[in-house]
Design an enzyme around this catalytic site. Structure first.
Site, PDB file in Angstrom:
ATOM      1  N   GLU A 102      -2.688 -15.285 -12.288  1.00  0.00           N
ATOM      2  CA  GLU A 102      -3.453 -15.422 -13.518  1.00  0.00           C
ATOM      3  C   GLU A 102      -4.854 -14.901 -13.242  1.00  0.00           C
ATOM      4  O   GLU A 102      -5.512 -15.341 -12.300  1.00  0.00           O
ATOM      5  CB  GLU A 102      -3.530 -16.895 -13.958  1.00  0.00           C
ATOM      6  CG  GLU A 102      -2.214 -17.496 -14.391  1.00  0.00           C
ATOM      7  CD  GLU A 102      -2.351 -18.970 -14.744  1.00  0.00           C
ATOM      8  OE1 GLU A 102      -3.500 -19.476 -14.789  1.00  0.00           O
ATOM      9  OE2 GLU A 102      -1.327 -19.623 -14.955  1.00  0.00           O
TER      10      GLU A 102
ATOM     11  N   ASP B   9     -12.525 -25.441 -19.144  1.00  0.00           N
ATOM     12  CA  ASP B   9     -12.672 -25.337 -17.692  1.00  0.00           C
ATOM     13  C   ASP B   9     -13.753 -26.258 -17.155  1.00  0.00           C
ATOM     14  O   ASP B   9     -14.774 -26.487 -17.805  1.00  0.00           O
ATOM     15  CB  ASP B   9     -12.991 -23.885 -17.312  1.00  0.00           C
ATOM     16  CG  ASP B   9     -11.811 -22.969 -17.577  1.00  0.00           C
ATOM     17  OD1 ASP B   9     -10.770 -23.188 -16.947  1.00  0.00           O
ATOM     18  OD2 ASP B   9     -11.922 -22.068 -18.421  1.00  0.00           O
TER      19      ASP B   9
ATOM     20  N   TYR C 248       3.055 -23.622 -19.403  1.00  0.00           N
ATOM     21  CA  TYR C 248       2.031 -24.126 -18.498  1.00  0.00           C
ATOM     22  C   TYR C 248       1.732 -25.567 -18.904  1.00  0.00           C
ATOM     23  O   TYR C 248       1.170 -25.818 -19.965  1.00  0.00           O
ATOM     24  CB  TYR C 248       0.779 -23.246 -18.633  1.00  0.00           C
ATOM     25  CG  TYR C 248      -0.354 -23.515 -17.653  1.00  0.00           C
ATOM     26  CD1 TYR C 248      -0.574 -24.768 -17.098  1.00  0.00           C
ATOM     27  CD2 TYR C 248      -1.229 -22.496 -17.293  1.00  0.00           C
ATOM     28  CE1 TYR C 248      -1.609 -25.003 -16.220  1.00  0.00           C
ATOM     29  CE2 TYR C 248      -2.284 -22.719 -16.419  1.00  0.00           C
ATOM     30  CZ  TYR C 248      -2.468 -23.982 -15.894  1.00  0.00           C
ATOM     31  OH  TYR C 248      -3.515 -24.210 -15.036  1.00  0.00           O
TER      32      TYR C 248
END
Length: 270
Positions: free
Chosen positions: A49, A60, A175
């Site tokens: 990725e 994040d 994911y």
């Protein structure tokens, strides 16, 4: 079959999980980032990725936020990220590569242009964390029509009512974000992960990769026994942040990648 389908099928035959590594394009510089990218497959990464730097990566944690700041400070942009993929593909035609990030840079670049250039560069799939399935027509549908997989995130708060909607149009792999929070957060318990994988398998036949909070070969091995893929990002990026020289950054990331790979490959050996 796509590169992602081929890779996960091969690994299923080998009875092992994929090591999925995340790094941010252009961190800490274009040349160092490209050296890391080119070295990851040899160090054991099965899927890569590659983060598209953005000013506001709201999903994040601190490590990847700082990676974005370093990359943007080094003048990394989406055009350079696509060029990095082209240069990676000059020496590697087999390792699946997924671009991960946020919709704003893609929107500014132009969706049709981005999809065409990503496909031409050798990108295999996209993870765009702030594009919900209700907006599939804006990016997911045209990307898949062009042959790019569109990988969805699911979380501990994605219930059985919501899951079919989230998985609608998903391809490549799923994911699973194993903790409620940002990247680099604490790891989930194995019991929680096992329950989540079992629940997800009731809804999809796609490979399931687990991420967020995995930092060590031992943690990676534990997840590899339960899931089809193990995603590691912040732990790799910490080596870039702590490096004194470009060579040290490359060596640190690739050394950890090799150790993680060893853990994943041995996880199901009886």
């Amino acid at each position: 079959m796509s590169r992602l389908q081929t890779r996960f099928a091969e690994l299923k035959e080998q009875n092992r999980a994929a090591l999925v590594t995340f790094v941010t394009a252009g961190d800490p510089s274009y040349d160092t980032s490209l050296a890391i990218l080119k070295g990851l497959p040899g160090a054991g990464a099965d899927v890569i990725e590659l983060g598209m730097p953005f000013t506001d990566p709201m999903a994040d944690g601190p490590a990847i936020q700082l990676a974005n700041i370093r990359a943007l400070g080094a003048k990394q942009n989406l055009a350079k990220t696509l060029q990095m993929v082209r240069e990676f593909r000059e020496g590697n035609s087999e390792t699946p590569l997924v671009l991960m990030g946020y919709f704003n840079p893609i929107h500014m670049y132009g969706v049709p242009r981005f999809i065409a250039e990503a496909k031409e560069a050798g990108v295999d799939g996209l993870i765009v964390v702030d594009m919900p399935p209700e907006h599939n027509g804006e990016l997911c549908d045209p990307a898949q029509a062009a042959g790019l997989d569109f990988i969805r995130l699911t979380t501990p708060t994605t219930d059985d009512v919501r899951l079919p909607t989230v998985l609608n149009g998903s391809s490549g792999f799923v994911y699973y974000v194993s903790v409620a929070g940002v990247t680099g957060a604490g790891a989930a318990t194995l019991e929680h992960v096992e329950e989540a994988v079992t629940r997800l398998r009731r809804h999809t036949d796609l490979p399931i990769s687990i991420g967020f909070g995995i930092r060590t070969p031992e943690q990676a091995a534990s997840i590899a026994r339960l899931a089809d893929g193990v995603v590691v990002g912040s732990a790799l990026i910490d080596h870039i942040a702590n490096a004194s020289t470009p060579d040290q950054a490359v060596e640190g990331v690739l050394s950890l990648c090799a150790a993680l790979s060893d853990g994943v490959r041995k996880a199901r050996v009886s």
